[in-house]
Design a protein around this motif. Structure first.
Motif, PDB file in Angstrom:
ATOM      1  N   GLY A  40       0.789  -1.231   0.000  1.00  0.00           N
ATOM      2  CA  GLY A  40       0.000   0.000   0.000  1.00  0.00           C
ATOM      3  C   GLY A  40       0.819   1.277   0.000  1.00  0.00           C
ATOM      4  N   LYS A  41       2.123   1.154  -0.192  1.00  0.00           N
ATOM      5  CA  LYS A  41       2.999   2.333  -0.240  1.00  0.00           C
ATOM      6  C   LYS A  41       3.032   2.880  -1.662  1.00  0.00           C
ATOM      7  CE  LYS A  41       7.822   3.773   0.265  1.00  0.00           C
ATOM      8  NZ  LYS A  41       9.225   3.319   0.501  1.00  0.00           N
ATOM      9  N   TRP A  42       2.994   4.235  -1.783  1.00  0.00           N
ATOM     10  CA  TRP A  42       3.069   4.852  -3.098  1.00  0.00           C
ATOM     11  C   TRP A  42       4.490   4.771  -3.633  1.00  0.00           C
ATOM     12  CZ3 TRP A  42      -0.939   5.855  -6.023  1.00  0.00           C
ATOM     13  CH2 TRP A  42      -2.185   6.088  -5.421  1.00  0.00           C
ATOM     14  N   ILE A  43       4.631   4.223  -4.828  1.00  0.00           N
ATOM     15  CA  ILE A  43       5.923   4.131  -5.497  1.00  0.00           C
ATOM     16  C   ILE A  43       5.747   4.595  -6.942  1.00  0.00           C
ATOM     17  CG2 ILE A  43       6.729   2.238  -4.039  1.00  0.00           C
ATOM     18  CD1 ILE A  43       6.080   0.334  -6.400  1.00  0.00           C
ATOM     19  N   GLY A  44       6.815   4.527  -7.719  1.00  0.00           N
ATOM     20  CA  GLY A  44       6.783   4.965  -9.105  1.00  0.00           C
ATOM     21  C   GLY A  44       7.842   6.031  -9.324  1.00  0.00           C
ATOM     22  N   PHE A  45       8.105   6.358 -10.575  1.00  0.00           N
ATOM     23  CA  PHE A  45       9.140   7.349 -10.858  1.00  0.00           C
ATOM     24  C   PHE A  45       8.804   8.691 -10.218  1.00  0.00           C
ATOM     25  CE2 PHE A  45      10.875  10.777 -13.566  1.00  0.00           C
ATOM     26  CZ  PHE A  45      12.216  10.576 -13.291  1.00  0.00           C
ATOM     27  N   ASP A  46       7.589   9.186 -10.437  1.00  0.00           N
ATOM     28  CA  ASP A  46       7.217  10.480  -9.857  1.00  0.00           C
ATOM     29  C   ASP A  46       7.170  10.423  -8.336  1.00  0.00           C
ATOM     30  OD1 ASP A  46       7.071  11.718 -12.295  1.00  0.00           O
ATOM     31  OD2 ASP A  46       4.894  11.699 -12.443  1.00  0.00           O
ATOM     32  N   ALA A  47       6.617   9.348  -7.786  1.00  0.00           N
ATOM     33  CA  ALA A  47       6.513   9.215  -6.330  1.00  0.00           C
ATOM     34  C   ALA A  47       7.895   9.196  -5.684  1.00  0.00           C
ATOM     35  CB  ALA A  47       5.738   7.949  -5.969  1.00  0.00           C
ATOM     36  N   ASP A  48       8.823   8.458  -6.283  1.00  0.00           N
ATOM     37  CA  ASP A  48      10.168   8.381  -5.712  1.00  0.00           C
ATOM     38  C   ASP A  48      10.903   9.715  -5.826  1.00  0.00           C
ATOM     39  OD1 ASP A  48       9.516   5.762  -5.303  1.00  0.00           O
ATOM     40  OD2 ASP A  48      11.233   4.914  -6.377  1.00  0.00           O
ATOM     41  N   MET A  49      10.709  10.417  -6.945  1.00  0.00           N
ATOM     42  CA  MET A  49      11.341  11.731  -7.096  1.00  0.00           C
ATOM     43  C   MET A  49      10.754  12.734  -6.100  1.00  0.00           C
ATOM     44  SD  MET A  49      13.799  11.808  -9.372  1.00  0.00           S
ATOM     45  CE  MET A  49      13.916  13.537  -9.847  1.00  0.00           C
ATOM     46  N   ALA A  50       9.432  12.695  -5.896  1.00  0.00           N
ATOM     47  CA  ALA A  50       8.793  13.597  -4.934  1.00  0.00           C
ATOM     48  C   ALA A  50       9.280  13.305  -3.519  1.00  0.00           C
ATOM     49  CB  ALA A  50       7.279  13.451  -5.009  1.00  0.00           C
ATOM     50  N   SER A  51       9.471  12.028  -3.189  1.00  0.00           N
ATOM     51  CA  SER A  51       9.978  11.651  -1.870  1.00  0.00           C
ATOM     52  C   SER A  51      11.400  12.169  -1.674  1.00  0.00           C
ATOM     53  CB  SER A  51       9.945  10.129  -1.706  1.00  0.00           C
ATOM     54  OG  SER A  51       8.622   9.640  -1.741  1.00  0.00           O
ATOM     55  N   LEU A  52      12.198  12.097  -2.749  1.00  0.00           N
ATOM     56  CA  LEU A  52      13.569  12.597  -2.680  1.00  0.00           C
ATOM     57  C   LEU A  52      13.592  14.115  -2.504  1.00  0.00           C
ATOM     58  CD1 LEU A  52      16.538  11.704  -2.850  1.00  0.00           C
ATOM     59  CD2 LEU A  52      16.414  12.049  -5.325  1.00  0.00           C
ATOM     60  N   LEU A  53      12.656  14.809  -3.165  1.00  0.00           N
ATOM     61  CA  LEU A  53      12.559  16.259  -2.998  1.00  0.00           C
ATOM     62  C   LEU A  53      12.176  16.606  -1.564  1.00  0.00           C
ATOM     63  CD1 LEU A  53      12.464  19.153  -4.307  1.00  0.00           C
ATOM     64  CD2 LEU A  53      10.000  18.798  -4.464  1.00  0.00           C
ATOM     65  N   ALA A  54      11.212  15.879  -0.998  1.00  0.00           N
ATOM     66  CA  ALA A  54      10.799  16.130   0.385  1.00  0.00           C
ATOM     67  C   ALA A  54      11.977  15.964   1.340  1.00  0.00           C
ATOM     68  CB  ALA A  54       9.666  15.177   0.766  1.00  0.00           C
TER      69      ALA A  54
END
Length: 262
Positions: free
Chosen positions: A187-201
């Motif tokens: 149930g964790k959000w993953i994907g190219f955009d999700a991982d990049m957004a997590s890295l930005l955070a």
């Protein structure tokens, strides 16, 4: 499957734009009903051709419409098609035919937000370091990446950046869209955009929070501060760029027609 996505992208991006002309005649296309995500580039492409539409909540729903036979075809993003249709995917009995458009993805921020410049710097830094390419390879979208030019990389302070840092969360507006934003088995959000957004955070020093939104009202979600960014394979159209402060393009894409495989 990820290698398959990369190969699909590589072939399509160099294919001739005459491909659309090799399909059915316009008169036949006009008789079909196309499932499209409301407010999407696919919907805009169908409107431009005056095709009959069945507007649904997401691109995943559009594929379900074709699978169930309630729509003749769907118009979705090429990147999603590479991940979701064909042998070894969720929809093995579907295929894509015509490529209707070529386009680019960007991230949307509130109008006049300095977060867009902050993200542009972040894109340039992660492209130079190879982090962006590494994440792209994880999801098979490396062939679609847009080269990020170096910026002055000056520190961005105040404005939306300070607002997000003070509240301690980066709220990311998304829809379920593999391979950009989707949930893993836990149930964790993953994907190219999700991982990049997590890295930005992480760079901002805040927690990331993903919120599913109505794609058709994404600009209002930003303006009301229900979310801080739209980071979900968003096509950079004139309409989105007038409604939001958009980043530089980071991925190439296209709109393709999906039909049952014969």
């Amino acid at each position: 499957m990820r290698k398959r996505i990369a190969l699909l992208l590589s072939v399509v991006m160099v294919a001739s734009l005459c491909m659309a002309g090799c399909g059915s005649k316009d008169s036949k296309n006009e008789e079909k009903v196309y499932a499209v995500e409301a407010g999407s580039a696919g919907e805009a492409a169908a409107k431009d051709k005056n095709w009959k539409m069945n507007s649904v909540a997401s691109q995943a729903d559009a594929l379900m419409e074709v699978k169930s036979g309630t729509s003749d075809a769907a118009i979705i993003d090429l990147l999603m098609a590479g991940a979701m249709i064909g042998e070894g995917t969720s929809y093995p009995d579907l295929k894509y035919t015509d490529k209707l458009t070529t386009e680019e993805y960007g991230v949307g921020c509130r109008k006049e937000s300095n977060l867009a410049t902050y993200i542009n710097n972040f894109f340039a830094e992660t492209f130079k370091s190879g982090e962006m390419q590494k994440i792209a390879e994880e999801y098979g979208v490396q062939e679609a990446l847009v080269e990020q030019k170096e910026t002055d990389a000056k520190e961005i302070k105040g404005g939306d950046v300070k607002y997000i840092q003070d509240k301690g969360t980066l709220i990311v507006g998304i829809t379920e869209f593999e391979p950009m934003d989707y949930k893993d088995k836990d149930g964790k959000w993953i994907g190219f955009d999700a991982d990049m957004a997590s890295l930005l955070a992480e760079k901002l020093g805040v927690e990331v929070k993903f919120v599913e939104i109505d794609w058709d009202t994404k600009a209002m979600e930003l303006d009301s501060k229900n979310i801080d960014v739209v980071w979900n394979g968003m096509t950079l159209t004139d309409e989105t760029k007038s409604a939001m402060e958009c980043t530089n393009a980071y991925c190439n894409n296209a709109q393709v027609v999906v039909v049952p495989a014969e």
